[in-house]
Design a protein around this motif. Structure first.
Motif, mmCIF file in Angstrom:
data_model
loop_
_atom_site.group_PDB
_atom_site.id
_atom_site.type_symbol
_atom_site.label_atom_id
_atom_site.label_comp_id
_atom_site.label_asym_id
_atom_site.label_seq_id
_atom_site.Cartn_x
_atom_site.Cartn_y
_atom_site.Cartn_z
ATOM 1 N N ALA A 74 23.688 0.440 20.204
ATOM 2 C CA ALA A 74 23.995 -0.870 20.971
ATOM 3 C C ALA A 74 24.650 -0.569 22.371
ATOM 4 O O ALA A 74 24.099 -1.302 23.089
ATOM 5 C CB ALA A 74 24.820 -1.845 20.076
ATOM 6 N N ILE A 75 25.519 0.317 22.340
ATOM 7 C CA ILE A 75 25.990 0.848 23.871
ATOM 8 C C ILE A 75 24.751 1.482 24.506
ATOM 9 O O ILE A 75 24.554 1.092 25.906
ATOM 10 C CB ILE A 75 27.068 1.863 23.353
ATOM 11 N N ILE A 76 23.743 2.150 24.190
ATOM 12 C CA ILE A 76 22.950 2.914 24.846
ATOM 13 C C ILE A 76 21.904 1.626 25.458
ATOM 14 O O ILE A 76 21.447 1.443 26.586
ATOM 15 C CB ILE A 76 22.227 4.029 24.277
ATOM 16 N N GLN A 118 29.942 17.949 14.117
ATOM 17 C CA GLN A 118 30.362 16.827 13.062
ATOM 18 C C GLN A 118 29.617 16.198 12.206
ATOM 19 O O GLN A 118 29.866 15.720 11.314
ATOM 20 C CB GLN A 118 31.960 16.635 13.727
ATOM 21 N N ARG A 119 28.946 15.082 13.186
ATOM 22 C CA ARG A 119 28.335 14.011 12.907
ATOM 23 C C ARG A 119 26.785 14.061 12.826
ATOM 24 O O ARG A 119 26.177 12.938 12.417
ATOM 25 C CB ARG A 119 28.924 12.838 13.746
ATOM 26 N N GLY A 120 26.023 15.149 13.356
ATOM 27 C CA GLY A 120 24.705 14.773 13.485
ATOM 28 C C GLY A 120 24.108 14.012 14.605
ATOM 29 O O GLY A 120 25.059 13.502 15.252
ATOM 30 N N PHE A 121 22.928 14.184 14.767
ATOM 31 C CA PHE A 121 22.409 13.216 15.764
ATOM 32 C C PHE A 121 22.112 11.967 15.346
ATOM 33 O O PHE A 121 22.060 10.820 16.173
ATOM 34 C CB PHE A 121 21.030 13.899 16.284
ATOM 35 N N ALA A 122 21.804 11.650 14.024
ATOM 36 C CA ALA A 122 20.962 10.472 13.541
ATOM 37 C C ALA A 122 21.907 9.350 13.939
ATOM 38 O O ALA A 122 21.461 8.100 14.636
ATOM 39 C CB ALA A 122 20.680 10.563 12.200
ATOM 40 N N GLU A 123 23.071 9.087 13.510
ATOM 41 C CA GLU A 123 23.868 8.173 13.479
ATOM 42 C C GLU A 123 24.345 7.780 15.084
ATOM 43 O O GLU A 123 23.934 6.624 15.219
ATOM 44 C CB GLU A 123 25.454 8.493 12.736
ATOM 45 N N PHE A 124 24.494 8.704 15.852
ATOM 46 C CA PHE A 124 24.683 8.227 17.036
ATOM 47 C C PHE A 124 23.706 7.520 17.827
ATOM 48 O O PHE A 124 23.780 6.454 18.585
ATOM 49 C CB PHE A 124 24.977 9.670 17.926
ATOM 50 N N PHE A 125 22.349 7.742 17.517
ATOM 51 C CA PHE A 125 21.313 7.397 18.078
ATOM 52 C C PHE A 125 20.712 6.171 17.647
ATOM 53 O O PHE A 125 19.747 5.530 18.152
ATOM 54 C CB PHE A 125 20.155 8.527 18.539
ATOM 55 N N THR A 126 20.822 5.937 16.284
ATOM 56 C CA THR A 126 20.356 4.868 15.470
ATOM 57 C C THR A 126 21.073 3.779 15.041
ATOM 58 O O THR A 126 20.678 2.697 14.651
ATOM 59 C CB THR A 126 19.280 5.575 14.281
ATOM 60 N N SER A 127 22.388 3.935 14.801
ATOM 61 C CA SER A 127 23.248 2.985 14.391
ATOM 62 C C SER A 127 23.827 2.068 15.318
ATOM 63 O O SER A 127 24.036 2.599 16.669
ATOM 64 C CB SER A 127 24.360 3.579 13.315
ATOM 65 N N THR A 128 24.089 1.173 15.061
ATOM 66 C CA THR A 128 24.808 -0.043 16.005
ATOM 67 C C THR A 128 26.239 -0.252 15.745
ATOM 68 O O THR A 128 26.917 -0.842 16.261
ATOM 69 C CB THR A 128 23.950 -1.189 16.272
ATOM 70 N N SER A 129 26.621 0.278 14.725
ATOM 71 C CA SER A 129 28.107 0.214 14.472
ATOM 72 C C SER A 129 28.831 1.250 15.060
ATOM 73 O O SER A 129 29.089 2.239 14.752
ATOM 74 C CB SER A 129 28.503 -0.167 13.050
ATOM 75 N N PRO A 138 35.174 3.636 16.263
ATOM 76 C CA PRO A 138 35.715 4.972 16.549
ATOM 77 C C PRO A 138 37.316 4.902 15.985
ATOM 78 O O PRO A 138 37.719 6.107 15.626
ATOM 79 C CB PRO A 138 35.499 5.411 17.988
ATOM 80 N N ALA A 139 37.747 3.793 15.884
ATOM 81 C CA ALA A 139 39.394 4.172 15.628
ATOM 82 C C ALA A 139 39.434 3.972 14.049
ATOM 83 O O ALA A 139 40.697 4.183 13.499
ATOM 84 C CB ALA A 139 40.027 3.092 16.162
ATOM 85 N N ASP A 140 38.619 3.594 13.300
ATOM 86 C CA ASP A 140 38.552 3.459 12.104
ATOM 87 C C ASP A 140 38.781 4.738 11.176
ATOM 88 O O ASP A 140 38.214 5.862 12.019
ATOM 89 C CB ASP A 140 37.588 2.775 11.312
ATOM 90 N N GLU A 141 39.201 4.894 10.165
ATOM 91 C CA GLU A 141 39.165 5.876 9.311
ATOM 92 C C GLU A 141 38.522 5.970 7.997
ATOM 93 O O GLU A 141 38.849 5.278 7.042
ATOM 94 C CB GLU A 141 40.862 6.554 8.909
ATOM 95 N N PRO A 142 37.333 6.552 7.702
ATOM 96 C CA PRO A 142 36.336 7.410 8.656
ATOM 97 C C PRO A 142 35.890 6.623 9.850
ATOM 98 O O PRO A 142 35.564 5.359 9.476
ATOM 99 C CB PRO A 142 35.669 8.266 7.702
ATOM 100 N N GLY A 143 35.662 7.155 10.910
ATOM 101 C CA GLY A 143 35.120 6.177 12.231
ATOM 102 C C GLY A 143 33.508 6.136 11.991
ATOM 103 O O GLY A 143 33.012 7.076 11.287
ATOM 104 N N GLU A 144 33.241 5.327 12.665
ATOM 105 C CA GLU A 144 31.623 5.133 12.749
ATOM 106 C C GLU A 144 31.094 5.071 14.151
ATOM 107 O O GLU A 144 31.833 4.400 15.033
ATOM 108 C CB GLU A 144 31.152 3.804 12.254
ATOM 109 N N PHE A 145 30.293 6.146 14.512
ATOM 110 C CA PHE A 145 29.717 6.171 15.772
ATOM 111 C C PHE A 145 28.548 6.028 16.197
ATOM 112 O O PHE A 145 27.923 6.822 17.039
ATOM 113 C CB PHE A 145 30.222 7.938 16.211
ATOM 114 N N GLY A 146 28.070 4.687 15.781
ATOM 115 C CA GLY A 146 26.757 4.362 16.262
ATOM 116 C C GLY A 146 26.455 3.746 17.541
ATOM 117 O O GLY A 146 27.195 2.947 17.944
ATOM 118 N N ALA A 147 26.084 4.595 18.751
ATOM 119 C CA ALA A 147 25.903 4.174 19.791
ATOM 120 C C ALA A 147 24.761 3.526 20.409
ATOM 121 O O ALA A 147 24.539 3.504 21.689
ATOM 122 C CB ALA A 147 26.332 5.506 20.758
#
Lengths: 448, 387
Positions: free
Chosen positions: B89-91, B64-75, B78-87
């Motif tokens: 900062a968490i990693i 659904q979301r591809g790899f780029a956002e998950f590994f490169t974004s810090t925002s 997840p609860a927003d519509e549409p959600g943002e899934f930048g992980a």
């Protein structure tokens, strides 16, 4: 390098080693001592008359006659407080509107604290939540409330460079010149007579159900849930682990397949516990649907696969440590391999296997992450043995998290949290201690 | 011949093996071993299942979301519509507490292991071992409770003095030791072969003054620090290091024990002190086992959930500056544990699957870590056996 320097280096090397061992022991003490002392406070504390009222009404514990006498003894002092409040309410009516508004908000916070201390003020409607139906049950909490009553907490934020500083203003100053000013010294002096604190040994903390989301009562539901989950996990994992260990030690040939199995075992041992939780949710609940939603069964299965590698390793070690001569003697007498395993090797290895089992039981009891999605609920009553297949349960580990981090009155019920942590640590450490003692006996026996 | 025995079947057959009985025995043996094998391979099946079922729920997220956002974004919203899934900062948070705990646990653990295997007499060792086992046995939620309820307020209210005392107690002895050694080395470098005590004492004294000034200055700087929140990366790293210690100590001790007496005795015979023997002979020989121990310990810290969930502050941002351990962070494990409660109702959404993606990431890390450490241990065992 100079001999002296080399000596100093050598000594300090030893010192570093010893210090690190001492630091570890110290870390253990630093963690365990406050938890034990705080946890004992959940069971052994100065209980007020409100605690005894609650015990008698909700759990039917205690002596009714003694309690009635104590209530009669404390009642006059309480009536005096309520009379003062009533008198002030009447006086309030005579004030001009702005002054009246100012004082009525001030007096309502006084009333809140008084009802928190002594229980509901007569004449007010009976509160619905149990937590408001009784006053403060513990004397040290009563002293805290008394401090809140005597002083208003203010924050000094005049210096924007620094964090705000806390300071206290006597509350009596707010009511200077009114009839209520007499209330504060009166309560300060007579609080003990109103609450009649005495040393209480509240054994029921471990055996009674909780009331009103752990504000009052004990933690039996959690203890029972923990026991169900841990024992359930053992029922699956122990036989399986021992059988797998028999295979690895007695039957497996050294080939690629066996080494794959062995690596699988160590991989499983290294999987993060939260991933077990995800797997339990995805597999046991969403895929094969062992239950409709969270249940003790699903939790036990998840915990079982988590402790399986530990049990296998411990059992393997125990079987390998049985002297070869036992086996040779048995084979020499003509018994088959399987018979040798069942009648000679397993009995000899049994203490070691059980040691591993006990340690795994402790681990299963203490784990939280695998049961978050599979078995644990935050509030709940004790469940019967018949419900384990379908219903979730509260458990010590999960509820410690829940009460400490998510409970609405987390600061009010620190003693319950400490008590729960102590109960959990005691279960786990007692299991471990018995395993250590058992192992010491085995090694003595093997030495002869 | 079995046939002959079959013909003479009237006799008591206790000592005679009939063909049927032989077959029955063989079948029983085959079935029995098959059963044992099935149970033993159950572990491998579970491992496969874990990978499969976590991956199956993780893949839809990447679809659904591809790899780029998950590994490169810090925002991370997840609860927003549409959600943002930048992980990212968490990693980063996971990496931060893992490294932090390793910085504390590795030196401490290795020196404790050396102490257990080479310094302490056997009688004392017997009492030290249960301490380590107890440290390992305390449930993670109890550590988390300690971090949240006891350590965090302490850090928040008395952070500066605590940091200063820790600095003095830990760095003080080491810096002074360094002064003695450096003074000695300088003296022998300047004075050549004719080592003079005067020269050495002068150098040591000068360096000592410099060192004390340095210690004092850093201590003063630390004293002035105000920790805004006690639930921060430092708190979590400290507690995680307690939890990683038992693994590091016991695995490295095993590998130190495996080195054997001969190497040690050879070194002593050449006139080395105990410290020199251990540092120059035993540690190199045991190095691969110790690396394996460190990897296993780090894996334990990385996979830990309850402590970080309770005491890390759970704020998904990269601290500023990035090495600021006094800031709140958020980790992969805590995110999975914390968000599943809300994401559970929306099974099938990206919000649900992203948590499995995080689980898959953790699983891959732990698999690789385990694989490497196991290879290392096997290789070391072979090398030591070969010598």
């Amino acid at each position: 390098m100079n001999i002296g320097t080399r000596k100093i280096l050598d000594r300090s090397f030893t010192a570093v080693g010893l210090t690190s061992i001492l630091l570890m022991a110290l870390a253990l003490l630093v963690v365990v001592v406050p938890i034990v002392s705080g946890g004992i406070g959940a069971i052994f504390f100065k209980g007020t008359i409100e605690h005894r009222k609650l015990q008698l009404r909700e759990f039917d514990n205690g002596n009714r006659e003694v309690l009635d006498r104590q209530i009669a003894e404390s009642e006059p002092y309480r009536q005096e407080v309520f009379r003062m409040l009533d008198a002030f309410a009447a006086e309030l009516e005579t004030f001009e509107p702005t002054r009246k508004r100012e004082y009525s908000s001030k007096v309502s916070s006084v009333k809140d604290i008084v009802s928190h201390l002594l229980g509901p003020v007569p004449g007010e409607p009976e509160p619905i939540l149990l937590r408001f139906q009784y006053g403060t049950t513990r004397w040290e909490k009563a002293e805290e409330s008394l401090h809140d009553l005597m002083f208003v907490t203010k924050w000094d934020t005049s210096n924007p460079e620094e964090m705000g500083k806390q300071y206290f203003v006597p509350r009596v100053d707010e009511f200077a010149g009114t009839s209520l000013a007499a209330l504060f010294p009166y309560i300060e002096e007579n609080l003990e007579k109103m609450l009649l604190p005495e040393q209480t040994f509240y054994w029921g903390f471990l055996t009674e159900r909780s009331l009103d989301a752990h504000i009052f009562g004990g933690v039996w539901a959690e203890i029972q849930g923990t026991l169900f989950l841990a024992i359930g996990a053992m029922l699956f994992a122990f036989p399986m682990g021992v059988i797998a260990a028999i295979y690895f030690t007695e039957y497996a040939r050294e080939n690629v397949f066996t080494s794959i199995l062995r690596s699988a075992n160590s991989t499983l041992a290294g999987v993060p516990s939260i991933v077990f939780g995800l797997f339990g949710l995805a597999f046991f609940i969403n895929t094969i649907k062992v239950s409709d939603s969270k249940s003790v069964l699903a939790g036990s299965l998840t915990l079982a696969i988590m402790i399986l590698p530990t049990i296998i390793r411990a059992a393997e070690e125990a079987i390998l440590s049985v002297p070869k001569t036992y086996k040779e003697a048995s084979i020499g007498l003509g018994s088959t391999k399987w018979r040798t395993i069942v009648t000679v090797i397993l009995p000899a290895a049994l203490p070691g296997i059980i040691t591993g089992g006990i340690i795994s039981l402790g681990r299963a009891a203490g784990e939280t992450a695998p049961i978050i999605f599979t078995a644990a609920v935050s509030v709940g009553a004790t469940i019967g043995l018949g419900d384990v297949l379908t219903s979730p349960t509260p458990a010590l580990s999960w509820n410690i998290y829940n009460l400490a981090s998510e409970h609405e009155a987390a600061n009010e019920i620190r003693h319950v949290q400490y008590g729960m942590v102590l109960a959990l640590i005691s279960i786990v450490l007692l299991l471990n201690l018995s395993a250590i003692l058992l192992r010491a006996r085995i090694s003595k026996k093997l030495k002869g | 011949m079995a046939d002959a025995a079959l013909d003479g079947g009237k006799k008591s057959d206790a000592f005679v093996i009939s063909r049927a009985k032989l077959r029955r025995q063989r079948i029983a043996k085959f079935l029995g071993e098959g059963f044992l094998l099935a149970i033993a391979s159950f572990v491998a099946i579970i491992v496969l299942f874990i990978f499969y079922f976590v991956a199956v729920d993780a893949i839809p997220f990447f679809q659904q979301r591809g790899f780029a956002e998950f590994f490169t974004s810090t925002s991370w919203y997840p609860a927003d519509e549409p959600g943002e899934f930048g992980a990212l900062a968490i990693i980063f948070g996971s990496a931060m507490v893992t490294i932090g705990s390793a910085l504390i646990a590795v030196p401490l653990g290795i020196s404790a292991a050396i102490c257990l295997s080479d310094v302490l007499p056997f009688s004392v060792r017997q009492y030290a071992k249960p301490v380590i086992e107890m440290l390992a046995a305390i449930p993670s939620v109890a550590y988390g409770f300690f971090a949240l309820v006891i350590l965090a307020p302490l850090l928040q209210n008395h952070g500066g003095p605590i940091l200063m005392w820790a600095w003095w107690l830990i760095a003080g002895p080491f810096v002074l030791l360094l002064v003695v050694v450096a003074g000695d080395l300088l003296a022998s470098a300047v004075g050549g072969e004719s080592e003079s005590d005067v020269l050495r004492n002068v150098f040591t004294a000068v360096l000592g003054v410099v060192a004390v000034l340095f210690l004092y200055w850093v201590g003063k700087t630390l004293f002035a620090i105000q920790i805004l929140t006690g639930t921060n990366a430092l708190n979590v790293s400290l507690i995680l290091s307690f939890m990683a210690l038992p693994t590091i100590v016991s695995v490295s001790e095993d590998s130190l024990q495996a080195v054997g007496r001969e190497l040690r005795e050879g070194s002593y015979a050449l006139g080395a002190t105990r410290a020199e023997t251990i540092v120059k002979t035993v540690l190199p020989a045991a190095s691969s086992g110790i690396i394996a121990a460190v990897i296993l310990g780090i894996m334990r810290a990385l996979g830990e959930t309850m402590v970080v969930w309770m005491a890390s502050g759970n704020s998904s941002h990269i601290p500023d500056p990035w090495f600021n351990y006094l800031d709140s962070i958020r980790t992969l494990t805590a995110t999975i544990a914390g968000d599943m409660g809300e994401a559970d109702q929306v099974t099938g959404s990206a919000r649900y699957h992203v948590l499995f993606a995080m689980g898959l990431l953790l699983l891959c890390f732990s698999f690789v870590g385990n694989f490497i450490s196991e290879r290392i241990v096997v290789r070391q065992r072979k090398i030591l056996a070969g010598e």
